[in-house]
Enzyme design. Structure first.
Site, PDB file in Angstrom:
ATOM      1  N   THR A   1       1.416  -2.261  12.915  1.00 24.29           N
ATOM      2  CA  THR A   1       0.886  -3.588  13.279  1.00 24.29           C
ATOM      3  C   THR A   1       0.969  -4.606  12.132  1.00 24.29           C
ATOM      4  OG1 THR A   1      -0.561  -2.564  14.904  1.00 24.29           O
ATOM      5  CG2 THR A   1      -1.147  -4.790  14.195  1.00 24.29           C
TER       6      THR A   1
ATOM      7  N   VAL B   1       2.175   2.942   9.545  1.00 26.08           N
ATOM      8  CA  VAL B   1       1.871   1.504   9.549  1.00 26.08           C
ATOM      9  C   VAL B   1       2.852   0.795  10.473  1.00 26.08           C
ATOM     10  CG1 VAL B   1       1.540  -0.573   8.161  1.00 26.08           C
ATOM     11  CG2 VAL B   1       1.205   1.672   7.107  1.00 26.08           C
TER      12      VAL B   1
ATOM     13  N   HIS C   1      -2.929   7.779  11.644  1.00 24.82           N
ATOM     14  CA  HIS C   1      -2.353   6.728  12.499  1.00 24.82           C
ATOM     15  C   HIS C   1      -3.250   5.501  12.450  1.00 24.82           C
ATOM     16  CE1 HIS C   1       0.782   8.853  15.055  1.00 24.82           C
ATOM     17  NE2 HIS C   1       0.365   9.784  14.221  1.00 24.82           N
ATOM     18  N   GLY C   2      -2.694   4.349  12.795  1.00 25.74           N
ATOM     19  CA  GLY C   2      -3.496   3.135  12.884  1.00 25.74           C
ATOM     20  C   GLY C   2      -3.970   2.634  11.529  1.00 25.74           C
TER      21      GLY C   2
ATOM     22  N   SER D   1      -3.035   0.164   9.779  1.00 24.69           N
ATOM     23  CA  SER D   1      -3.106  -1.306   9.638  1.00 24.69           C
ATOM     24  C   SER D   1      -4.541  -1.802   9.671  1.00 24.69           C
ATOM     25  CB  SER D   1      -2.312  -1.986  10.761  1.00 24.69           C
ATOM     26  OG  SER D   1      -0.943  -1.709  10.633  1.00 24.69           O
TER      27      SER D   1
ATOM     28  N   ASP E   1       8.027   8.692  16.590  1.00 24.61           N
ATOM     29  CA  ASP E   1       6.584   8.451  16.603  1.00 24.61           C
ATOM     30  C   ASP E   1       6.118   8.401  18.069  1.00 24.61           C
ATOM     31  OD1 ASP E   1       4.063   7.675  15.579  1.00 24.61           O
ATOM     32  OD2 ASP E   1       4.565   5.532  15.747  1.00 24.61           O
ATOM     33  N   HIS E   2       5.072   9.157  18.388  1.00 29.15           N
ATOM     34  CA  HIS E   2       4.523   9.162  19.758  1.00 29.15           C
ATOM     35  C   HIS E   2       5.555   9.439  20.850  1.00 29.15           C
ATOM     36  CE1 HIS E   2       0.495   7.970  18.550  1.00 29.15           C
ATOM     37  NE2 HIS E   2       1.040   7.059  17.760  1.00 29.15           N
TER      38      HIS E   2
HETATM   39 CO    CO Z   1       0.168   6.188  16.196  1.00 22.61          CO
END
Ligand code: CO
Ligand code: CO
Length: 307
Positions: A233, A231, A208-209, A211, A82-83
């Site tokens: 956070t 997911v 993405h993001g 959460s 991821d990233h």
């Molecule tokens: Co991300």
């Protein structure tokens, strides 16, 4: 079973209209909680390790952990970077056996993002491994942007088409209103934009993001064409809060297992809820078990001999 291709997983999700959860693991207990949850829900699952997570726990160390977990469970497990922030880091994960990569060039201009994404795609495809890239910009955290900036960096459908055609990328992470590191579910998703991007490109789309996104919007996003949902956070929050509560109530505890076992259990419950929300429960059987993307058979006899 052995680790399976992320691509087969996401194509099944796309076909059937659900989303595979891609859950971040930074240590053994998180990885275990994620795989245990997927097993209980009979769901395909992506365990993902961010470059930051791999720098913390080790690229090869996390690969070894997730591979061992995959081999012990009947459900399909994929291992995703991821990233990944540069070409070299992506190659390192490719060598370590990750079954999909991500090159994140979202901070670059379009041409530079295309250039490096294409290089990662060419390297990964040579050995049958799919690649995710990001177009537009999902903010690093909710405090880093104004509402105006958030809007400015949303993914444009016509650019998405051009980007996918130029790079040959397998999955596309799009900016549609979510933000990383949100502790409350109050992000507003641009569902119409997801639909328009889905119309423009055929590759699986990634959110993405998640959460910070309300459950109702998650369902709408899946219906609009999202089939991989990241997911992190919310999992970190459940994990840490569980340990914090236990340690505050029992200040004499020193045995690491006493609190990490509770955290692992809580994380597992959270992942199970997400899997059901994404509609991935009961979908384990539909996913084929190729360890990498299918490679075309060769007719050896018809090959010309070359020096
Ligand atoms: Co991300
Ligand atoms: Co199976």
């Amino acid at each position: 079973m052995a680790l399976v291709s992320t691509k087969d997983m996401l194509l099944d999700a796309q076909k059937k209209g659900y989303a595979v959860g891609a859950f971040n693991a930074n240590n053994l207990e998180m990885a275990q909680g994620i795989v245990m949850a997927a097993e209980k829900e009979d769901a395909p699952v992506i365990v993902q390790v961010s470059q930051g997570g791999a720098e913390y726990a080790g690229v090869e160390e996390m690969a070894a952990i997730v591979r061992a977990l995959a081999e012990k469970t009947p459900i399909p497990v994929a291992l995703h970077l991821d990233h990944g922030m540069d070409f070299v880091y992506n190659l390192r994960c490719l060598r370590a056996g990750y079954t999909s990569l991500m090159y994140d060039g979202s901070q670059l201009d379009f041409a530079e993002n295309v250039k490096i994404t294409k290089e990662v795609v060419q390297a990964a495809h040579a050995v049958g491994v799919p690649v995710e890239a990001e177009l537009g910009r999902v903010p690093k955290d909710p405090h880093s942007v104004t509402a105006k900036e958030l809007k400015k960096y949303l993914t444009r459908p016509e650019e998405a088409l051009e980007f996918v055609e130029l790079t040959g990328v397998d999955f596309l992470a799009i900016a549609v209103g979510s933000m990383h590191k949100m502790k409350v579910q109050e992000a507003k998703l641009d569902i119409e934009r997801i639909k328009a991007i889905r119309q423009a490109v055929s590759v699986p789309l990634v959110l993405h993001g998640a959460s910070g996104v309300p459950d109702k919007a998650i369902k709408e996003a899946i219906a609009a064409g999202i089939c991989k949902i990241n997911v992190h956070t919310q999992l970190a929050k459940r994990f840490t809060e569980t340990a914090r509560r236990l340690l505050q109530a029992n200040p004499d505890v020193v045995d690491i297992r006493k609190y990490l076992s509770q955290s692992r259990q809580a994380l597992m419950e959270e992942v199970r809820l997400k899997i059901r929300l994404f509609g991935a429960d009961g979908k384990a059987k539909g996913v084929s078990h190729f360890p990498v993307a299918k490679i075309e058979p060769v007719d050896y006899m018809s090959q010309e001999l070359v020096e």
